[in-house]
Design a protein around this motif. Structure first.
Motif, PDB file in Angstrom:
ATOM      1  N   GLU A   1      11.125  73.979 100.862  1.00 20.10           N
ATOM      2  CA  GLU A   1      10.226  75.098 101.120  1.00 20.10           C
ATOM      3  C   GLU A   1      10.830  76.452 100.758  1.00 20.10           C
ATOM      4  O   GLU A   1      10.097  77.404 100.497  1.00 20.10           O
ATOM      5  N   LEU A   2      12.164  76.550 100.737  1.00 19.86           N
ATOM      6  CA  LEU A   2      12.809  77.832 100.478  1.00 19.86           C
ATOM      7  C   LEU A   2      13.425  77.934  99.093  1.00 19.86           C
ATOM      8  O   LEU A   2      14.061  78.939  98.774  1.00 19.86           O
ATOM      9  N   ARG A   3      13.257  76.911  98.274  1.00 18.29           N
ATOM     10  CA  ARG A   3      13.817  76.952  96.935  1.00 18.29           C
ATOM     11  C   ARG A   3      13.066  77.966  96.077  1.00 18.29           C
ATOM     12  O   ARG A   3      11.878  78.247  96.300  1.00 18.29           O
ATOM     13  N   LEU A   4      13.775  78.541  95.087  1.00 12.67           N
ATOM     14  CA  LEU A   4      13.125  79.399  94.112  1.00 12.67           C
ATOM     15  C   LEU A   4      12.481  78.533  93.032  1.00 12.67           C
ATOM     16  O   LEU A   4      12.696  77.317  92.965  1.00 12.67           O
ATOM     17  N   GLU A   5      11.682  79.144  92.180  1.00 11.94           N
ATOM     18  CA  GLU A   5      10.929  78.369  91.196  1.00 11.94           C
ATOM     19  C   GLU A   5      11.840  77.603  90.249  1.00 11.94           C
ATOM     20  O   GLU A   5      11.553  76.457  89.893  1.00 11.94           O
ATOM     21  N   ASN A   6      12.954  78.212  89.872  1.00 10.91           N
ATOM     22  CA  ASN A   6      13.818  77.592  88.870  1.00 10.91           C
ATOM     23  C   ASN A   6      15.082  76.968  89.445  1.00 10.91           C
ATOM     24  O   ASN A   6      15.820  76.290  88.726  1.00 10.91           O
ATOM     25  N   THR A   7      15.360  77.215  90.719  1.00  6.62           N
ATOM     26  CA  THR A   7      16.591  76.676  91.295  1.00  6.62           C
ATOM     27  C   THR A   7      16.470  76.553  92.810  1.00  6.62           C
ATOM     28  O   THR A   7      15.770  77.338  93.452  1.00  6.62           O
ATOM     29  N   SER A   8      17.164  75.565  93.352  1.00  4.83           N
ATOM     30  CA  SER A   8      17.219  75.413  94.806  1.00  4.83           C
ATOM     31  C   SER A   8      18.433  76.117  95.383  1.00  4.83           C
ATOM     32  O   SER A   8      18.491  76.375  96.594  1.00  4.83           O
ATOM     33  N   GLY A   9      19.424  76.394  94.525  1.00  6.74           N
ATOM     34  CA  GLY A   9      20.656  76.982  95.026  1.00  6.74           C
ATOM     35  C   GLY A   9      21.273  76.063  96.066  1.00  6.74           C
ATOM     36  O   GLY A   9      21.366  74.868  95.886  1.00  6.74           O
ATOM     37  N   SER A  10      21.679  76.645  97.184  1.00  3.49           N
ATOM     38  CA  SER A  10      22.221  75.851  98.288  1.00  3.49           C
ATOM     39  C   SER A  10      21.279  75.860  99.486  1.00  3.49           C
ATOM     40  O   SER A  10      21.711  75.643 100.618  1.00  3.49           O
ATOM     41  N   ALA A  11      20.002  76.117  99.247  1.00  3.58           N
ATOM     42  CA  ALA A  11      19.024  76.165 100.336  1.00  3.58           C
ATOM     43  C   ALA A  11      19.023  74.866 101.127  1.00  3.58           C
ATOM     44  O   ALA A  11      19.076  73.778 100.559  1.00  3.58           O
ATOM     45  N   GLY A  12      18.992  74.988 102.445  1.00  6.68           N
ATOM     46  CA  GLY A  12      18.963  73.818 103.312  1.00  6.68           C
ATOM     47  C   GLY A  12      20.328  73.350 103.762  1.00  6.68           C
ATOM     48  O   GLY A  12      20.425  72.486 104.631  1.00  6.68           O
ATOM     49  N   LEU A  13      21.390  73.922 103.188  1.00  4.58           N
ATOM     50  CA  LEU A  13      22.745  73.545 103.567  1.00  4.58           C
ATOM     51  C   LEU A  13      23.301  74.519 104.611  1.00  4.58           C
ATOM     52  O   LEU A  13      22.991  75.705 104.593  1.00  4.58           O
ATOM     53  N   SER A  14      24.122  73.998 105.504  1.00  6.13           N
ATOM     54  CA  SER A  14      24.768  74.839 106.508  1.00  6.13           C
ATOM     55  C   SER A  14      26.187  74.351 106.730  1.00  6.13           C
ATOM     56  O   SER A  14      26.471  73.146 106.656  1.00  6.13           O
ATOM     57  N   PHE A  15      27.085  75.304 107.004  1.00  4.94           N
ATOM     58  CA  PHE A  15      28.493  74.989 107.204  1.00  4.94           C
ATOM     59  C   PHE A  15      28.996  75.758 108.419  1.00  4.94           C
ATOM     60  O   PHE A  15      28.715  76.955 108.553  1.00  4.94           O
ATOM     61  N   GLY A  16      29.721  75.074 109.298  1.00  7.44           N
ATOM     62  CA  GLY A  16      30.176  75.734 110.510  1.00  7.44           C
ATOM     63  C   GLY A  16      31.561  75.304 110.933  1.00  7.44           C
ATOM     64  O   GLY A  16      32.102  74.296 110.459  1.00  7.44           O
TER      65      GLY A  16
END
Length: 354
Positions: free
Chosen positions: A299-314
């Motif tokens: 749902e948060l990806r851009l049109e041409n790329t997802s990048g690192s959307a949906g990932l989390s690091f803690g």
């Protein structure tokens, strides 16, 4: 009497949540069809690191009672957790959670969440400035849990308030859940119905809307002799189709130069219902965490790329009597959010002073 009431309340609320869950799907669509959507936001660093959704990670972090009230346990007694989240732009969220145990009435948790969207310029129809106005939302709630054998039942009742330029909307909200803890193995299973309730007072000139109901089921396991703890959580179980296809998104051209629009797929829809996470426990004082939320990624990806959307690091670090949790959660290629949680046992603090 207390034990009976906590058990009964949790059971009744789960039944109500189940009945509400099977309302017509038209009223259950994601993507702006509900009121008080901020109720879905993770409030603490640990929950955010575990993919934003987790109902089975049972530990001593009081902020996890927002994830599932049945996670309220004896390890949280006397602990206070303060959380701060820096979202994009000027959006900030602050949370406080405290757990205490009484001999007569049992164990309770108190939680407050405040979300501030910053200040906005106001103009009249002619374009003249009318100054600024603020937008904020908050919840105040109390949680109770009751343990019987391997099962812990929990319930939270809270008041949610949304305010825009002095206009307010109010909702009564309940979270209910149950957690199973294996007697000998490090294995837990959690079930929760979140955001069951009613918008009591809508904004002036608007109708009442549904709350963002979410029925979740998950499990957490730590294999013997391994420093890893795995979690898998299914969410939005009350609604199968949670896929959204942008009608304005361009499709690929076939051999006849005809545009083929994207279509829904079973696999993608199934994956959107799950979050997965892992915690590497290097020692009792240092944990590393990572999570993945496929729904957020899609749902948060851009049109041409997802990048690192949906990932989390803690990371979790214990220094003396303080526990510090930090999480970096990627929203999309254009931005991310930072979570900080500081917790301490206040009972031990006061005992040292005596």
């Amino acid at each position: 009497m207390k034990q009976f009431s906590a058990h009964r309340v949790a059971g009744v609320c789960l039944l109500v949540g189940g009945l509400v869950a099977f309302r017509p799907t038209a009223a259950q669509q994601l993507g702006g069809r509900t009121v008080f959507p901020f109720l879905d936001l993770p409030t603490g660093a640990q929950q955010a690191a575990l993919g934003s959704t987790n109902v089975s990670a049972r530990n001593d972090d009081p902020s996890m009672l927002f994830a599932n009230p049945a996670l309220l346990n004896e390890g949280m007694d006397g602990r206070l957790a303060l959380s701060y989240v820096a979202y994009v732009a000027d959006i900030k969220q602050s949370t406080a959670a405290y757990v205490f145990n009484t001999e007569k009435y049992g164990r309770f948790g108190v939680g407050i969440t405040y979300l501030n969207y910053g200040s906005f310029e106001s103009y009249d129809p002619a374009g003249n400035s009318l100054g600024t106005f603020s937008v904020n939302e908050y919840t105040v709630g109390i949680s109770d849990s009751y343990t019987k054998g391997k099962f812990t039942f929990g319930a939270t009742t809270k008041l949610a308030v949304s305010s825009i330029a002095g206009n307010r909307s109010v909702a009564g909200v309940a979270d209910v859940g149950v957690v199973f803890k294996h007697a000998t193995q490090d294995f837990t299973v959690g079930l929760a119905a979140k955001n069951v309730g009613l918008q009591l007072t809508p904004y002036p000139g608007t109708d009442r809307g549904p709350l963002p109901l979410d029925v979740q089921l998950g499990a957490t396991i730590k294999p013997e002799h391994m420093p890893l703890r795995f979690s898998l959580t299914a969410h939005h179980l009350q609604q199968w189709d949670i896929q959204y296809l942008d009608p304005n998104q361009r499709g690929q051209l076939d051999g006849n130069n005809v545009e083929k629009k994207p279509t829904k797929s079973f696999g993608d829809n199934l994956a959107r219902h799950f979050t997965a996470s892992a915690a590497l426990e290097l020692s009792k004082n240092l944990h590393l965490r990572a999570g993945y939320n496929h729904l957020q990624r899609r749902e948060l990806r851009l049109e041409n790329t997802s990048g690192s959307a949906g990932l989390s690091f803690g990371v979790m670090l214990k220094i003396s009597s303080f526990q510090i949790d930090y999480t970096h959660a990627v929203l999309q290629a254009a931005g991310s959010s930072e979570y900080f949680t500081l917790s301490r046992n206040l009972d031990s603090l006061f005992k040292k002073k005596e």
